[in-house]
Design a protein around this motif. Structure first.
Motif, PDB file in Angstrom:
ATOM      1  N   ASP A   1      45.011  -0.677  -0.704  1.00 32.29           N
ATOM      2  CA  ASP A   1      45.882  -1.909  -0.474  1.00 32.29           C
ATOM      3  C   ASP A   1      45.111  -2.833  -0.577  1.00 32.29           C
ATOM      4  O   ASP A   1      44.003  -2.805   0.081  1.00 32.29           O
ATOM      5  N   ILE A   2      45.363  -3.846  -1.297  1.00 31.66           N
ATOM      6  CA  ILE A   2      44.613  -5.047  -1.770  1.00 31.66           C
ATOM      7  C   ILE A   2      45.170  -6.115  -1.019  1.00 31.66           C
ATOM      8  O   ILE A   2      46.538  -6.133  -0.866  1.00 31.66           O
ATOM      9  N   SER A   3      44.530  -7.101  -0.196  1.00 28.65           N
ATOM     10  CA  SER A   3      44.995  -8.402   0.527  1.00 28.65           C
ATOM     11  C   SER A   3      44.249  -9.157   0.239  1.00 28.65           C
ATOM     12  O   SER A   3      43.008  -9.317   0.059  1.00 28.65           O
ATOM     13  N   MET A   4      44.898 -10.640  -0.129  1.00 24.98           N
ATOM     14  CA  MET A   4      44.283 -11.855  -0.038  1.00 24.98           C
ATOM     15  C   MET A   4      44.222 -12.231   1.534  1.00 24.98           C
ATOM     16  O   MET A   4      45.295 -12.373   1.976  1.00 24.98           O
ATOM     17  N   LEU A   5      42.934 -12.799   1.661  1.00 22.49           N
ATOM     18  CA  LEU A   5      42.762 -13.252   3.214  1.00 22.49           C
ATOM     19  C   LEU A   5      42.547 -14.734   3.226  1.00 22.49           C
ATOM     20  O   LEU A   5      41.817 -15.136   2.132  1.00 22.49           O
ATOM     21  N   GLN A   6      42.836 -15.467   4.228  1.00 14.45           N
ATOM     22  CA  GLN A   6      42.326 -16.704   4.534  1.00 14.45           C
ATOM     23  C   GLN A   6      41.846 -16.823   6.185  1.00 14.45           C
ATOM     24  O   GLN A   6      42.571 -16.382   6.990  1.00 14.45           O
ATOM     25  N   ASN A   7      40.670 -17.256   6.164  1.00 10.38           N
ATOM     26  CA  ASN A   7      39.969 -17.354   7.577  1.00 10.38           C
ATOM     27  C   ASN A   7      39.269 -18.577   7.381  1.00 10.38           C
ATOM     28  O   ASN A   7      38.305 -18.912   6.722  1.00 10.38           O
ATOM     29  N   GLY A   8      40.327 -19.697   7.950  1.00  7.56           N
ATOM     30  CA  GLY A   8      39.802 -21.287   8.099  1.00  7.56           C
ATOM     31  C   GLY A   8      39.945 -21.609   6.706  1.00  7.56           C
ATOM     32  O   GLY A   8      40.796 -21.591   5.845  1.00  7.56           O
ATOM     33  N   TYR A   9      38.649 -22.099   6.278  1.00 15.89           N
ATOM     34  CA  TYR A   9      38.480 -22.732   4.972  1.00 15.89           C
ATOM     35  C   TYR A   9      38.276 -21.534   3.825  1.00 15.89           C
ATOM     36  O   TYR A   9      38.377 -21.886   2.504  1.00 15.89           O
ATOM     37  N   ARG A  10      37.816 -20.351   4.272  1.00 15.63           N
ATOM     38  CA  ARG A  10      37.453 -19.237   3.441  1.00 15.63           C
ATOM     39  C   ARG A  10      38.628 -18.552   2.943  1.00 15.63           C
ATOM     40  O   ARG A  10      39.539 -18.348   3.697  1.00 15.63           O
ATOM     41  N   LYS A  11      38.559 -18.113   1.651  1.00 12.87           N
ATOM     42  CA  LYS A  11      39.607 -16.944   1.123  1.00 12.87           C
ATOM     43  C   LYS A  11      38.793 -15.748   0.723  1.00 12.87           C
ATOM     44  O   LYS A  11      37.380 -15.834   0.282  1.00 12.87           O
ATOM     45  N   GLY A  12      39.194 -14.841   0.884  1.00 10.07           N
ATOM     46  CA  GLY A  12      38.808 -13.463   0.570  1.00 10.07           C
ATOM     47  C   GLY A  12      39.540 -12.445  -0.072  1.00 10.07           C
ATOM     48  O   GLY A  12      40.944 -12.734   0.109  1.00 10.07           O
ATOM     49  N   ILE A  13      38.974 -11.280  -0.304  1.00 11.52           N
ATOM     50  CA  ILE A  13      39.832 -10.152  -0.934  1.00 11.52           C
ATOM     51  C   ILE A  13      39.435  -9.019  -0.113  1.00 11.52           C
ATOM     52  O   ILE A  13      38.496  -8.873   0.006  1.00 11.52           O
ATOM     53  N   GLN A  14      40.721  -8.269   0.410  1.00 14.72           N
ATOM     54  CA  GLN A  14      40.070  -7.200   1.258  1.00 14.72           C
ATOM     55  C   GLN A  14      40.772  -5.979   0.550  1.00 14.72           C
ATOM     56  O   GLN A  14      41.808  -5.822  -0.270  1.00 14.72           O
ATOM     57  N   LEU A  15      39.915  -5.075   0.256  1.00 15.78           N
ATOM     58  CA  LEU A  15      40.338  -3.631  -0.386  1.00 15.78           C
ATOM     59  C   LEU A  15      40.326  -2.563   0.778  1.00 15.78           C
ATOM     60  O   LEU A  15      39.236  -2.285   1.358  1.00 15.78           O
ATOM     61  N   VAL A  16      41.475  -1.827   0.862  1.00 17.12           N
ATOM     62  CA  VAL A  16      41.308  -0.793   1.827  1.00 17.12           C
ATOM     63  C   VAL A  16      41.823   0.565   1.032  1.00 17.12           C
ATOM     64  O   VAL A  16      42.694   0.638   0.693  1.00 17.12           O
ATOM     65  N   PHE A  17      40.897   1.644   0.796  1.00 13.12           N
ATOM     66  CA  PHE A  17      40.991   2.552   0.443  1.00 13.12           C
ATOM     67  C   PHE A  17      41.278   3.794   1.269  1.00 13.12           C
ATOM     68  O   PHE A  17      40.575   3.944   2.366  1.00 13.12           O
ATOM     69  N   SER A  18      42.503   4.527   1.271  1.00 13.52           N
ATOM     70  CA  SER A  18      42.659   5.367   2.382  1.00 13.52           C
ATOM     71  C   SER A  18      43.129   6.866   1.676  1.00 13.52           C
ATOM     72  O   SER A  18      43.686   6.791   0.603  1.00 13.52           O
ATOM     73  N   ASP A  19      42.655   7.764   2.358  1.00 13.02           N
ATOM     74  CA  ASP A  19      42.974   9.045   2.021  1.00 13.02           C
ATOM     75  C   ASP A  19      43.339  10.186   2.835  1.00 13.02           C
ATOM     76  O   ASP A  19      42.968   9.768   4.346  1.00 13.02           O
ATOM     77  N   ASP A  20      43.810  11.258   2.754  1.00 18.01           N
ATOM     78  CA  ASP A  20      43.980  12.601   4.045  1.00 18.01           C
ATOM     79  C   ASP A  20      43.273  13.601   3.505  1.00 18.01           C
ATOM     80  O   ASP A  20      43.504  14.736   3.880  1.00 18.01           O
ATOM     81  N   GLY A  21      42.130  13.171   2.700  1.00 13.53           N
ATOM     82  CA  GLY A  21      41.099  14.450   2.546  1.00 13.53           C
ATOM     83  C   GLY A  21      40.262  15.003   3.719  1.00 13.53           C
ATOM     84  O   GLY A  21      40.768  14.912   4.689  1.00 13.53           O
ATOM     85  N   PRO A  22      39.210  15.661   3.110  1.00 17.27           N
ATOM     86  CA  PRO A  22      38.414  16.367   4.083  1.00 17.27           C
ATOM     87  C   PRO A  22      37.526  15.607   5.111  1.00 17.27           C
ATOM     88  O   PRO A  22      37.047  15.982   6.336  1.00 17.27           O
TER      89      PRO A  22
END
Length: 136
Positions: free
Chosen positions: A64-85
């Motif tokens: 899941d890729i997200s563009m974030l804004q926190n006050g004056y800053r922008k960022g990219i968040q990457l969330v990798f998820s799996d149902d593995g071991p």
């Protein structure tokens, strides 16, 4: 939460072709967000390593890729998820050179160094979620 989510995209990670797609989609996002070329390279490298881990160790999952804004800053968040071991020993897994496969053992630790924020949630036999953010 690290900030307000401005937009998101989900990318499956179920095959080698999907790992390539992760790199392409993340590169498009960081280019659109006007990260420097150096930061683009760092983010895409981290995404590639984490996608490979999701496929090989987590038996597939999603990004899941997200563009974030926190006050004056922008960022990219990457969330990798799996149902593995899951990861039995996160501290060990984050040690440079530690590998359970054929790689160099720099995927998790290297990705952590390339991003500004890095979190791992894992439970044995239930899966892993790796969340990381790079601020502009």
């Amino acid at each position: 939460m690290a900030g307000t989510v401005l937009k998101t995209e989900a990318v499956p990670v179920r095959s080698d072709a999907d790992v390539v797609m992760v790199r392409q989609r993340v590169r498009a996002w960081v280019n659109e967000m006007q990260f420097s070329l150096v930061d683009q390279t760092k983010i895409v490298t981290a995404a590639s390593e984490l996608a490979r881990n999701t496929l090989e160790h987590g038996k597939g999952g999603k990004l899941d890729i997200s563009m974030l804004q926190n006050g004056y800053r922008k960022g990219i968040q990457l969330v990798f998820s799996d149902d593995g071991p899951g990861i039995p020993d996160v501290r060990l897994a984050l040690t440079d050179g530690y590998t359970t496969g054929s790689g160099m053992g720099l995927g998790l630790s290297g990705s952590k160094r390339l991003m500004n924020e890095f979190y791992i949630q894992t439970e044995v036999n239930r899966g892993t979620t790796v969340s990381c953010i790079r601020w502009k």
